[in-house]
Scaffold this active site. Sequence first.
Site, mmCIF file in Angstrom:
data_model
loop_
_atom_site.group_PDB
_atom_site.id
_atom_site.type_symbol
_atom_site.label_atom_id
_atom_site.label_comp_id
_atom_site.label_asym_id
_atom_site.label_seq_id
_atom_site.Cartn_x
_atom_site.Cartn_y
_atom_site.Cartn_z
ATOM 1 N N GLY A 78 0.969 -1.134 0.025
ATOM 2 C CA GLY A 78 0.067 0.082 0.011
ATOM 3 C C GLY A 78 0.964 1.239 0.074
ATOM 4 O O GLY A 78 1.881 1.181 0.490
ATOM 5 N N GLY A 156 -7.566 -7.467 -7.551
ATOM 6 C CA GLY A 156 -6.197 -7.408 -7.884
ATOM 7 C C GLY A 156 -5.445 -8.739 -7.668
ATOM 8 O O GLY A 156 -6.364 -9.743 -7.465
ATOM 9 N N ILE A 158 -4.188 -9.851 -4.791
ATOM 10 C CA ILE A 158 -4.565 -10.386 -3.468
ATOM 11 C C ILE A 158 -6.194 -11.089 -3.639
ATOM 12 O O ILE A 158 -6.393 -11.939 -2.999
ATOM 13 C CB ILE A 158 -4.514 -9.369 -2.331
ATOM 14 C CG1 ILE A 158 -3.005 -9.080 -2.283
ATOM 15 C CG2 ILE A 158 -5.235 -9.722 -1.250
ATOM 16 C CD1 ILE A 158 -2.807 -7.846 -1.305
ATOM 17 N N PRO A 181 -14.198 -3.953 -15.631
ATOM 18 C CA PRO A 181 -13.972 -5.219 -15.570
ATOM 19 C C PRO A 181 -12.515 -5.617 -15.739
ATOM 20 O O PRO A 181 -11.711 -4.967 -16.624
ATOM 21 C CB PRO A 181 -14.779 -5.901 -16.713
ATOM 22 C CG PRO A 181 -15.811 -4.713 -17.139
ATOM 23 C CD PRO A 181 -15.253 -3.241 -16.588
ATOM 24 N N ARG A 239 -7.324 -1.360 3.888
ATOM 25 C CA ARG A 239 -6.999 -0.201 4.708
ATOM 26 C C ARG A 239 -8.257 0.131 5.348
ATOM 27 O O ARG A 239 -9.552 0.058 4.802
ATOM 28 C CB ARG A 239 -6.552 0.929 3.686
ATOM 29 C CG ARG A 239 -5.291 0.698 3.059
ATOM 30 C CD ARG A 239 -4.097 0.871 4.180
ATOM 31 N NE ARG A 239 -2.880 0.898 3.831
ATOM 32 C CZ ARG A 239 -2.117 -0.245 3.573
ATOM 33 N NH1 ARG A 239 -2.476 -1.531 4.061
ATOM 34 N NH2 ARG A 239 -0.713 -0.209 3.274
ATOM 35 N N ASP A 263 -8.863 -6.635 9.672
ATOM 36 C CA ASP A 263 -7.566 -6.617 9.901
ATOM 37 C C ASP A 263 -6.896 -4.944 10.057
ATOM 38 O O ASP A 263 -5.710 -4.764 10.340
ATOM 39 C CB ASP A 263 -6.422 -7.139 8.952
ATOM 40 C CG ASP A 263 -5.255 -7.189 9.309
ATOM 41 O OD1 ASP A 263 -4.788 -7.545 10.353
ATOM 42 O OD2 ASP A 263 -4.229 -7.178 8.374
ATOM 43 N N GLU A 268 -4.920 3.444 13.939
ATOM 44 C CA GLU A 268 -4.252 2.232 13.934
ATOM 45 C C GLU A 268 -3.201 2.769 14.937
ATOM 46 O O GLU A 268 -2.388 3.607 14.758
ATOM 47 C CB GLU A 268 -3.570 1.539 12.921
ATOM 48 C CG GLU A 268 -4.935 0.934 11.941
ATOM 49 C CD GLU A 268 -4.154 0.097 10.874
ATOM 50 O OE1 GLU A 268 -2.875 0.130 10.625
ATOM 51 O OE2 GLU A 268 -5.069 -0.350 9.914
ATOM 52 N N HIS A 287 -3.544 -5.439 12.104
ATOM 53 C CA HIS A 287 -2.967 -5.348 10.855
ATOM 54 C C HIS A 287 -1.823 -6.014 10.693
ATOM 55 O O HIS A 287 -0.514 -5.692 10.686
ATOM 56 C CB HIS A 287 -2.423 -3.655 10.836
ATOM 57 C CG HIS A 287 -2.190 -3.171 9.363
ATOM 58 N ND1 HIS A 287 -2.364 -1.897 8.827
ATOM 59 C CD2 HIS A 287 -1.765 -4.045 8.351
ATOM 60 C CE1 HIS A 287 -2.057 -2.015 7.725
ATOM 61 N NE2 HIS A 287 -1.593 -3.174 7.216
ATOM 62 N N ILE A 288 -2.058 -7.216 10.748
ATOM 63 C CA ILE A 288 -0.925 -8.495 10.700
ATOM 64 C C ILE A 288 -0.962 -9.319 9.409
ATOM 65 O O ILE A 288 -0.394 -10.397 9.290
ATOM 66 C CB ILE A 288 -1.324 -9.369 11.856
ATOM 67 C CG1 ILE A 288 -2.464 -10.146 12.000
ATOM 68 C CG2 ILE A 288 -0.757 -8.734 13.282
ATOM 69 C CD1 ILE A 288 -2.630 -11.276 12.724
HETATM 70 O O1 LIG Z 1 -0.778 -3.051 4.660
HETATM 71 C C1 LIG Z 1 0.413 -3.560 4.326
HETATM 72 C C2 LIG Z 1 1.139 -3.283 3.113
HETATM 73 O O2 LIG Z 1 0.731 -2.403 2.587
HETATM 74 O O3 LIG Z 1 2.148 -3.726 2.917
#
Ligand SMILES: O=CC(=O)O
Length: 322
Positions: A78, A156, A158, A181, A239, A263, A268, A287-288
Amino acid sequence: CAMIQEKHKSSAMLTHGFYFLRVQFELWDSDDPVPRKELLQKVKGVDGLLCVLTEKIDAELLDAAGPNLKVLSTMSVGFDHLSLEELKKRGIRVGYTPDVLTDAVAELTVALLLTTSRRLIEATHEAKTGGWGTWRTLWLCGHELANSTVGIFGLGRIGVAIAERLAPFKVKKFIYTDMAPRPELASAINAEFVSFDELAKQSDFLAVCCALTPETKEICNKNLFSKMKNTSIFINTSRGGVVNQEDLYEALSTGQIAGAGLDVTVPEPLPTSHPLFTLKNCVILPHIASASYTTRNAMSSLAANNLLLGLRGQPMIKELKL
Ligand SMILES: O=CC(=O)O
């Protein structure tokens, strides 16, 4: 956080490919973020900077660094903590760490989804604190993936990796929405492109995998939650800023949706007094998602290599197009 410059304490010959690059660097040798004031002082005059997502790289910091700064390397996929406009204006190149964390993030997302949908945190708490009586028919029932529709917001690398891992759970259908799309990615997981409204209406599980941008800021709000089924599970490993947390609290506490697994939050760390922590149907992780030893090693190595390549004026392994 590593600041590369001429006249600092540590010095090293770093082997890089067939080349040697002599750099002097200062390392922030702690897992805690470098205090802003200290960072602003120490970046003065550096040629390169390696940061993590807790460092806000904005005009103030870039001004403090001064005109020597040529390369920024963030150890994250990110980049919403970077002011890309300011970096571009100053001609600073930017490296980041996509791909190497995809598996770890997808794995954690699946774990969080199952933990939330099958109410694992509530269940272990009951078992430990005497709530476990006789076997009861409807006690701690949750929602299962078999025959479900899984929606992905932001398809994407992920999102695809999450769907690939969920498919063996006998998911009936994958749907997704994005700015447009993305047939190549979608065909890998046989996912159908739908509108944002349809994503809300059809998803039994909705996983948010988009980047935080001005367009996606708080896009998961009461408009989305009010269209979701009251049996649906909302999962966010992207995020915190993409969610309106007041609206999410409302949706969870009134039973508009069944549960949420997060997460990421704003801020944070999320203060322990935050109302979302009072809800049994909200699972919050600190955030792990990319936190496996293998992945964090790969991220640090990629971030260091991006920085060194950038300093040598060569293409980085993963460089953001500004
Ligand atoms: O949140 C984690 C990253 O952006 O790598």
